[in-house]
Write a protein that holds these residues in place. Sequence first.
Motif, mmCIF file in Angstrom:
data_model
loop_
_atom_site.group_PDB
_atom_site.id
_atom_site.type_symbol
_atom_site.label_atom_id
_atom_site.label_comp_id
_atom_site.label_asym_id
_atom_site.label_seq_id
_atom_site.Cartn_x
_atom_site.Cartn_y
_atom_site.Cartn_z
ATOM 1 N N ASN A 161 0.853 -1.108 0.027
ATOM 2 C CA ASN A 161 -0.128 0.110 0.092
ATOM 3 C C ASN A 161 0.934 1.089 0.031
ATOM 4 O OD1 ASN A 161 -2.359 -1.427 0.045
ATOM 5 N ND2 ASN A 161 -2.433 -1.648 2.234
ATOM 6 N N THR A 162 2.145 1.290 0.895
ATOM 7 C CA THR A 162 2.748 2.376 0.846
ATOM 8 C C THR A 162 3.432 2.515 -0.467
ATOM 9 O OG1 THR A 162 3.295 2.010 3.247
ATOM 10 C CG2 THR A 162 5.102 3.341 1.886
ATOM 11 N N ILE A 163 3.935 1.625 -1.450
ATOM 12 C CA ILE A 163 4.651 1.683 -2.545
ATOM 13 C C ILE A 163 3.503 2.141 -3.390
ATOM 14 C CG2 ILE A 163 5.655 0.380 -4.453
ATOM 15 C CD1 ILE A 163 6.928 -1.474 -2.078
ATOM 16 N N ALA A 164 2.410 1.519 -3.570
ATOM 17 C CA ALA A 164 1.350 2.314 -4.396
ATOM 18 C C ALA A 164 1.047 3.717 -4.363
ATOM 19 C CB ALA A 164 0.210 1.323 -4.082
ATOM 20 N N ALA A 165 1.386 4.096 -3.163
ATOM 21 C CA ALA A 165 1.136 5.637 -3.060
ATOM 22 C C ALA A 165 2.182 6.582 -3.441
ATOM 23 C CB ALA A 165 0.581 5.938 -1.634
ATOM 24 N N ALA A 166 3.477 5.837 -3.709
ATOM 25 C CA ALA A 166 4.932 6.563 -3.728
ATOM 26 C C ALA A 166 5.444 6.179 -4.873
ATOM 27 C CB ALA A 166 5.529 6.323 -2.626
ATOM 28 N N PRO A 167 5.584 6.976 -5.926
ATOM 29 C CA PRO A 167 6.295 6.932 -7.516
ATOM 30 C C PRO A 167 7.683 6.326 -7.099
ATOM 31 C CG PRO A 167 4.593 8.288 -7.644
ATOM 32 C CD PRO A 167 4.554 8.007 -6.260
ATOM 33 N N PRO A 168 8.421 7.382 -6.238
ATOM 34 C CA PRO A 168 9.858 6.870 -6.015
ATOM 35 C C PRO A 168 10.040 5.536 -5.579
ATOM 36 C CG PRO A 168 9.250 9.258 -5.137
ATOM 37 C CD PRO A 168 7.793 8.473 -5.462
ATOM 38 N N LEU A 169 9.137 4.905 -4.674
ATOM 39 C CA LEU A 169 9.296 3.731 -4.112
ATOM 40 C C LEU A 169 9.012 2.805 -5.157
ATOM 41 C CD1 LEU A 169 7.737 3.998 -0.533
ATOM 42 C CD2 LEU A 169 10.316 4.026 -1.228
ATOM 43 N N GLN A 170 7.917 3.189 -6.268
ATOM 44 C CA GLN A 170 7.740 2.002 -7.450
ATOM 45 C C GLN A 170 8.925 2.217 -8.128
ATOM 46 O OE1 GLN A 170 4.084 3.215 -9.231
ATOM 47 N NE2 GLN A 170 3.227 3.926 -7.072
#
Length: 306
Positions: A161-170
Amino acid sequence: GQEAGKKWAAAAHSQPTIPKSDRLLGVAPNDASVPASAWLSGPPVPAPRAHASHKGSFGDVAVVGGEGLARRGLGMTGAALLAASAALHGGAGRVLLALLDDAGLAVDVQQPELMLRHFEALALDQLSVVCGCGGGEAVRAVLPAVLERAARLVLDADALNTIAAAPPLQALLATRAGRGQPTVLTPHPLEAARLLGTDAASVQADRLRAACTLAERFQCVAVLKGSGTVIAAPGAAPHINPTGNARLATAGTGDVLAGLIGARLAAGHAALQAACAAVYQHGQAADQWPAGHTLTAGALARSLCV
């Protein structure tokens, strides 16, 4: 009657026919020229443990998760404990547990084999990491380091869920494959929808496509959980798992699956192989559960064996 039967058998042998149901698919049976669009997963092949083994032979799993009760009044330490228990009973040589908030837990008296660690003390580049189980908001602070450094990685729940909301983490996630760091995602349909920027109904309408899109977009193995769990890897036909039942529809069973995949990664299995084997075993345990006995996630984790 006997003579007529012989003539019918001879005719059938000389002029083989394709059943109507197969012709409707537009593909003749055993037509090797048509590639498979999906594979049905089978039981994993048991790997005998050599007599001259030691705990280092089966790898180390580090579970990172478990937001504490004090942060928001939403204690989720149990999710991390369940994942760690599954990794332990799933055959990992050692299981390290890094709770994201200070829960005042120095030892799990029910499972003293689990080794408690501060996150900063983990040698991420040497570990199979299971991250996100019960992570809540606390997982956000550790995800950049986990994505950059974990040697092998299973991402579940709040990590997704956190990655889905954060393009840099993606972007960090998508570059792991290029560094030779295998990754397995284990979303349920809503988590998959968030990662894909769509909704759960769209994911469920074409589960094969959704799993394959996740695998290609993030260059990892994607385990789309649900009835007929789909396991997909980049550039390959997806696998459909035949085991499991509605008994798994209870809190914590997803954490157990994440921990079990982590154990198989730590043992040296390739990511796709580890995911397919763990999903099959996880569902098979539910299928073999005694009638009249409630299946809880904790009991499921303890039932696992190698």
